[in-house]
Design an enzyme around this catalytic site. Structure first.
Site, mmCIF file in Angstrom:
data_model
loop_
_atom_site.group_PDB
_atom_site.id
_atom_site.type_symbol
_atom_site.label_atom_id
_atom_site.label_comp_id
_atom_site.label_asym_id
_atom_site.label_seq_id
_atom_site.Cartn_x
_atom_site.Cartn_y
_atom_site.Cartn_z
ATOM 1 N N ARG A 171 -5.956 9.758 -6.682
ATOM 2 C CA ARG A 171 -6.667 8.895 -5.719
ATOM 3 C C ARG A 171 -5.991 8.922 -4.352
ATOM 4 N NH1 ARG A 171 -9.759 4.383 -6.499
ATOM 5 N NH2 ARG A 171 -8.532 3.111 -5.096
ATOM 6 N N ARG A 175 -0.656 14.504 2.701
ATOM 7 C CA ARG A 175 -1.006 15.161 3.962
ATOM 8 C C ARG A 175 0.204 15.760 4.653
ATOM 9 N NH1 ARG A 175 -3.591 10.174 5.755
ATOM 10 N NH2 ARG A 175 -5.667 10.117 4.815
ATOM 11 N N ARG A 248 -6.314 -4.312 -17.545
ATOM 12 C CA ARG A 248 -5.045 -4.716 -16.979
ATOM 13 C C ARG A 248 -5.325 -5.980 -16.180
ATOM 14 N NH1 ARG A 248 -0.026 -4.859 -18.117
ATOM 15 N NH2 ARG A 248 1.381 -4.643 -16.353
ATOM 16 N N ARG A 279 2.709 -5.782 -4.774
ATOM 17 C CA ARG A 279 2.548 -5.794 -3.324
ATOM 18 C C ARG A 279 2.509 -7.203 -2.775
ATOM 19 N NH1 ARG A 279 -2.902 -2.036 -3.884
ATOM 20 N NH2 ARG A 279 -3.520 -3.010 -5.823
ATOM 21 N N GLU A 299 1.117 -9.992 -5.541
ATOM 22 C CA GLU A 299 0.248 -9.530 -6.637
ATOM 23 C C GLU A 299 1.111 -9.101 -7.822
ATOM 24 O OE1 GLU A 299 -2.905 -6.868 -5.335
ATOM 25 O OE2 GLU A 299 -2.754 -5.744 -7.200
ATOM 26 N N TYR A 347 -13.265 1.948 -12.804
ATOM 27 C CA TYR A 347 -12.744 1.450 -11.543
ATOM 28 C C TYR A 347 -13.544 2.048 -10.391
ATOM 29 C CZ TYR A 347 -9.498 0.185 -7.906
ATOM 30 O OH TYR A 347 -8.958 -0.361 -6.778
ATOM 31 N N ASP A 349 -14.549 1.825 -6.112
ATOM 32 C CA ASP A 349 -14.387 1.250 -4.780
ATOM 33 C C ASP A 349 -15.700 0.558 -4.413
ATOM 34 O OD1 ASP A 349 -11.787 2.170 -4.415
ATOM 35 O OD2 ASP A 349 -12.459 4.104 -3.632
HETATM 36 N N1 UDP Z 1 0.650 4.429 -6.179
HETATM 37 C C1 UDP Z 1 2.021 4.568 -6.212
HETATM 38 N N2 UDP Z 1 2.770 3.997 -5.236
HETATM 39 C C2 UDP Z 1 2.216 3.271 -4.233
HETATM 40 C C3 UDP Z 1 0.816 3.139 -4.191
HETATM 41 C C4 UDP Z 1 0.061 3.713 -5.198
HETATM 42 O O1 UDP Z 1 2.563 5.196 -7.107
HETATM 43 O O2 UDP Z 1 2.960 2.750 -3.385
HETATM 44 C C5 UDP Z 1 -0.127 5.053 -7.275
HETATM 45 C C6 UDP Z 1 -0.193 4.196 -8.513
HETATM 46 O O3 UDP Z 1 -0.136 5.067 -9.624
HETATM 47 C C7 UDP Z 1 -1.547 3.565 -8.420
HETATM 48 C C8 UDP Z 1 -2.377 4.652 -7.765
HETATM 49 O O4 UDP Z 1 -1.455 5.290 -6.894
HETATM 50 O O5 UDP Z 1 -2.038 3.176 -9.690
HETATM 51 C C9 UDP Z 1 -3.583 4.169 -7.010
HETATM 52 O O6 UDP Z 1 -3.173 3.281 -6.004
HETATM 53 P P1 UDP Z 1 -4.185 2.447 -5.149
HETATM 54 O O7 UDP Z 1 -3.429 1.860 -4.038
HETATM 55 O O8 UDP Z 1 -5.371 3.264 -4.860
HETATM 56 O O9 UDP Z 1 -4.577 1.297 -6.167
HETATM 57 P P2 UDP Z 1 -5.568 0.091 -5.888
HETATM 58 O O10 UDP Z 1 -5.189 -0.507 -4.591
HETATM 59 O O11 UDP Z 1 -6.933 0.659 -5.864
HETATM 60 O O12 UDP Z 1 -5.314 -0.803 -7.038
#
Ligand code: UDP
Length: 367
Positions: A171, A175, A248, A279, A299, A347, A349
């Site tokens: 996901r 870059r 989850r 976060r 969170e 899941y 968006d």
């Molecule tokens: N991820 C990570 N470190 C980060 C942010 C994301 O390893 O700092 C990985 C983690 O495996 C996560 C996935 O990327 O489950 C998708 O993250 P995303 O931020 O898209 O999750 P969302 O905000 O949709 O819950």
């Protein structure tokens, strides 16, 4: 004769878009919502001029011009671009993984140097990556995996990266340019006036009954409409006959702080395993707020227990097979349509949800 054309179970984004579009086409809709307020997980609450995202950060982004135009009917969107910061034991890195991250991690400057570093670290992975750990190391190398991915992911999912599917990490963009925009999306922003404005606009003039659990009141409601659009959990619809699907869970802790600016960014990820939350969201930065106070939300991922809000579906083999059986049962009910994250056990968006609801309306009207 049924009183309504559509009974829509769930006033989240999917249900609200479907109800809106059908009402516009002259269909009579009744929306039932279990919670005391509509909007599903995009619902916000205004506190001292700040829109607090009650169910986690929602950042609208899409490549679909039709979807983008659709949502603009209800609110103007601001110029917010998601650029989270990862905090690993006090070391700060830009996300998604890009030249700023690589420079901070390795002190390199050019894309060629970054590519060489990653190529060297990825040699430990032979063949096609078999799980999230191998996929992550193969994309960005072991250093970034250990500092920015492993702890965060294992907290978020409550299981080892080696036991998680590789697609979860795909996901995120990787870059070789200096670009901290988290999403590869053409359009992005936060609705000015908050997400509730979108929900209110969508449901304007539509009959919505709050605090109604359809699954507990089926006898009363099922006969009211020709068709049912169900957006809740599918195992609940069938009274868990074949067993429970797993999710989850998340827990949010919101605090009001007597200061103008706490962390200087809307989203900071805490990527070390020992920090119990994943976060901290500082809501005002989604809308460039200048209030003298601020609201932050921590969170915490947690094991999900039946009866709690379900967030992320756990798409492992056991759950996928169980879901497929429920989906098969649903397909035998001719008047039943399924939509949204819970009923589809996937899941999504927000833009995809809008897209799916618009497509369902077109199919219904055409057919
Ligand atoms: N991820 C990570 N470190 C980060 C942010 C994301 O390893 O700092 C990985 C983690 O495996 C996560 C996935 O990327 O489950 C998708 O993250 P995303 O931020 O898209 O999750 P969302 O905000 O949709 O819950």
């Amino acid at each position: 004769m049924a009183k309504y054309d559509y009974l829509i179970v769930g006033a989240g984004l999917y249900g609200a878009v479907f109800a809106h579009e059908m009402t516009k086409r002259g269909k009579k809709c009744l929306v039932l919502e279990k919670r005391q307020a509509p909007g599903g997980n995009i619902r916000c609450e205004e506190r001292e001029g700040i829109h607090v995202h009650l169910y986690g950060a929602h950042i609208f982004h899409t490549n679909n011009q039709e979807v983008w135009q659709f949502v603009q009917q209800f609110a103007e969107f601001n110029q917010y671009v998601n650029s989270p910061i990862a905090n690993f034991r006090g070391e700060l890195y830009n996300l998604p993984f890009n030249m700023n991250t690589f420079r901070a991690m390795w002190g390199i400057r050019t894309p060629a140097e970054a590519a060489a570093k990653i190529a060297e670290q990825r040699t430990e992975i032979k063949g096609e990556p078999q799980n999230l750990e191998e996929q992550a190391i193969s994309l960005v190398g072991r250093d970034i995996y250990e500092k920015l991915i492993q702890g965060y992911t294992e907290k978020q999912w409550g299981r080892k990266c080696r036991d998680l599917p590789a697609f979860i990490i795909r996901r995120l963009p990787v870059r070789y340019i200096y670009d901290n925009n988290y999403f590869n999306a053409r359009y992005q922003g936060i609705p000015i006036g908050g997400y509730n404005k979108i929900i209110e606009g969508l449901l304007n003039g539509i009959e919505v009954r709050l605090g109604v659990d359809y699954n507990a009141a089926k006898d009363e409601y099922a006969g009211l409409a020709d068709k049912i659009v169900y957006t809740g959990a599918l195992d609940a619809y069938f009274d868990y006959k074949l067993g429970r699907l797993e999710y989850r869970g998340l827990r949010f802790e919101t605090e009001r702080l007597e200061q103008e600016n706490y962390q200087g960014v809307a989203v900071m990820n805490f990527t070390a395993a020992e920090v119990p939350y994943t976060r901290i969201i500082e809501h005002k930065h989604f809308e460039f707020g200048t209030q003298p106070v601020t609201y932050i939300t921590k969170e915490y991922p947690q094991e999900w227990q039946p009866g709690q809000e379900a967030y992320y579906p756990i798409n492992n083999q056991r759950n996928q097979e169980l879901y497929a059986e429920y989906a098969e049962m649903a397909s035998r009910e001719k008047n039943l349509l399924l939509g949204g994250r819970l009923a589809l056990y996937k899941y999504f968006d927000m833009d995809k949800i809008v897209e799916l609801a618009l497509a369902a309306v077109k199919r219904e009207i055409g057919g």
